[in-house]
Every structure is written in C-alpha cells, then in structure tokens.
Enzyme design. Sequence first.
Site, PDB file in Angstrom:
ATOM      1  N   TYR A 162     -30.851 -21.744  -4.682  1.00 56.79           N
ATOM      2  CA  TYR A 162     -30.521 -23.116  -4.319  1.00 56.79           C
ATOM      3  C   TYR A 162     -31.765 -23.997  -4.291  1.00 56.79           C
ATOM      4  O   TYR A 162     -32.836 -23.584  -3.835  1.00 56.79           O
ATOM      5  CB  TYR A 162     -29.848 -23.168  -2.953  1.00 56.79           C
ATOM      6  CG  TYR A 162     -28.442 -22.604  -2.928  1.00 56.79           C
ATOM      7  CD1 TYR A 162     -27.461 -23.100  -3.790  1.00 56.79           C
ATOM      8  CD2 TYR A 162     -28.090 -21.593  -2.053  1.00 56.79           C
ATOM      9  CE1 TYR A 162     -26.169 -22.591  -3.765  1.00 56.79           C
ATOM     10  CE2 TYR A 162     -26.804 -21.080  -2.018  1.00 56.79           C
ATOM     11  CZ  TYR A 162     -25.851 -21.592  -2.886  1.00 56.79           C
ATOM     12  OH  TYR A 162     -24.565 -21.086  -2.868  1.00 56.79           O
ATOM     13  N   LYS A 168     -27.913  -5.302  26.903  1.00 60.20           N
ATOM     14  CA  LYS A 168     -27.233  -6.553  26.581  1.00 60.20           C
ATOM     15  C   LYS A 168     -27.378  -6.858  25.090  1.00 60.20           C
ATOM     16  O   LYS A 168     -28.154  -6.224  24.376  1.00 60.20           O
ATOM     17  CB  LYS A 168     -27.824  -7.703  27.408  1.00 60.20           C
ATOM     18  CG  LYS A 168     -29.289  -7.991  27.115  1.00 60.20           C
ATOM     19  CD  LYS A 168     -29.825  -9.095  28.008  1.00 60.20           C
ATOM     20  CE  LYS A 168     -31.298  -9.378  27.695  1.00 60.20           C
ATOM     21  NZ  LYS A 168     -31.847 -10.467  28.525  1.00 60.20           N
ATOM     22  N   MET A 173     -26.452 -17.475   2.149  1.00 60.67           N
ATOM     23  CA  MET A 173     -25.615 -16.961   3.232  1.00 60.67           C
ATOM     24  C   MET A 173     -25.429 -15.452   3.140  1.00 60.67           C
ATOM     25  O   MET A 173     -25.512 -14.733   4.149  1.00 60.67           O
ATOM     26  CB  MET A 173     -24.251 -17.648   3.227  1.00 60.67           C
ATOM     27  CG  MET A 173     -23.368 -17.224   4.396  1.00 60.67           C
ATOM     28  SD  MET A 173     -21.765 -18.048   4.413  1.00 60.67           S
ATOM     29  CE  MET A 173     -22.254 -19.734   4.762  1.00 60.67           C
TER      30      MET A 173
END
Length: 369
Positions: free
Chosen positions: A264, A38, A313
């Site tokens: 950041y 899975k 990201m």
Amino acid sequence: MPEAKETVLEIDLGNLAHNYRFLRSKIDKDVKFLSVVKAHAYGSDSVAIAQKLQELGTDYFAVAYVEEGIRLRENGITLPILVLHPQVLHFEEIIEHCLEPNLYSERTLKAFFSTAEKLNLKDYPVHIKLNTGLNRLGFDQPEIKKVFDLVTGTKSIKIASVFSHLAASEDWQERDFTIGQIDLFRKMAWELIENLDYEPILHICNTSGVINYPKASFSMVRTGIGLYGYGNDKNVDPELKPVGTLKTIISQIREIGKGDTVGYNRVFKAEKPTRIATLPIGHADGINRIYGKQKAGVYINGKYAPIVGNVCMDIIMINVTGIDCEEGDEVIVFGGPQHPVAFAEAGGTISYELITGIQRRVSKKIIPE
C-alpha cells in the site's frame, strides 16, 4: 520443535517452569508467590499457563478482570485468584466463582460490603490497594483510617492482603523514589493492620522488585512479565527464557524489477532486482504498522529478512534477496534467533505491548515441559 505450517504462537511450558524457578530462587522460602496471568497470560494461553503454574506450586493468581478469573475457575484452577481491577456490576459474579476483589476506593469498598452483607457472607477475602506513588488505583494515606473503620465495621469481609505497586523498580535512576514507595507502603500498611486481630498478606514487589529489591518482599511477591521471560534488565534477560515463539510461513515468493514498488502507498521501491516473500500475518494479528518500512524483520533459515512496505491487515512482505528459501518455509517472527525485546525495540515499543498484542486468531501450540 516441529516446523510451523501456519501462523502459530508456540508456548513453551518448560521455559515457563525455568522462569518460575529462577524467580522463586530470589525470595525466601516462606514468602508466597503470586503469578499474574492477566491478558491471556500476557498474550499466550491463560489456562495452560495457570495449570502449569498451579502444578509448579504457585500460591496465588491475579487477573485484571472478572471474566479472566471465571475462565480459570472453569478450567480447574482452585488456588485463590485476585481480581486486580473489578467493576462493581460484577461483584456477585466474583462471589459466585470464589474470586477475590481488589478494593481500591471508597466506592468499591462500600459497594462490595453491600453485596457481601446482602448475601449474608462472613469473612469473605478481599484485597486493599494502597497508592504509594503510581497514582493509578488505590487509597491515599489520609484515607487509611476510613478504610479501617469500614473494614472493622462489618463481619462480611476479611482483608486477605494489603498491597501496592512500584512505579519504576526496573530503573536505578529512580532508586530513591522506589525506596520511598516501599517505606510509605510499610507505614500505610501498618497503620491499616496494626489493630486487626489477624495478619493480612503484604505485597508490593513486581518482577523488577523481586530482582532489585528482594528485601521488600514482605510476605508475598507478584510477578507477571518475568514468568514469560522478560526481566526488564539486559543483565537479567539472559537468565530468563521467553515462553512464546511466534512463527509463520512463506505464502508466496516473487521477483520484482528495479523501480517496482511493494504494498500500500508504494512506500517500498526496489533499487535493484529484488526477491519478495509474502507472509500470512499482519496488524490484525498483533504485528503492528510500526514494524514496517524495514524497521524490523524476521528470520528464515537463520537469515534476517527485513519487513518492507507497510504492514497490511493480514499480510507482511519481506525482502528475501540472497536467502535460500521456498514457499511454505517456516519464518520466525520473534523467539529463537530474535529475542522478542529486540523485535519490539526495533519498532520503538516494549515487550509488554508486543506479546500482549498477539491476537486470538493466531493459533496456539502448547509445548510441554
């Protein structure tokens, strides 16, 4: 292995074969082996993994959802496939693709009966999940008689297996609870099947169950994380080989001065002149923000380089001060010199979350046995 030229997850089928054989060696030869594939085979490649396991001789597969099983069928997997958490609206697709549903509640049992009878099926294989203490999915003990009555009241289905799931088989402090689960499963399963005119498969052991409770193997075991190289035990992990190695490269290197900040929110501030490398991987790829702020790091040319600042990201920054490296050099995020368990623990999480979190946009490279 060739050096990476981009962010890539290398999937070593030789390591998979090693793990399969190691786990097989822990059970009797007449006990069946179910391989859990899975979640994209725990973050790797379900098709490549399943094809190799089918070649190696596994007896069964399990997936979580129907679409995972369909993908295997479309890529040459012919062995039985158990769908662990099917939804009622997909029951006709299950039948169309010869998948086998886990029926874990009166609602799912009656709904599948209805579908099977509508399609005039006979002895379609289904699996009955019993709740023995995990309290997630499954029938409770007072429901056993109702399950028996429903199953024997139709010729459309036949029980392929009866199973349950251990809650803490890796934790020796929970040994009494685990033994209680095994005993309850034995009692509930017998209550369900003693008056059948056939003998379903019984299974409760997961990877840690195979290792710690081999006498509870019944007629099949179910392994997931162990196939991918993780034993949930520091004494067992050295016997297994992680299947996945996550690599990337250095995109850019820059020198910053004392007092300069990185990333950041300026959370990293250089206390002295520092050499910073930027890597093309971030939380959109599965390297979550929990690994930032020097909690975890990567390896370049055999040297450890901590992640600095916040994980972005698509990018992470690392401190390569004192490391002989250049733009374009290979970086090992986990695997090789850094066991994935160590990387996960540095971020305060577990190997399951780390490896299944690797996103689809990360390239995959299959390394044959």
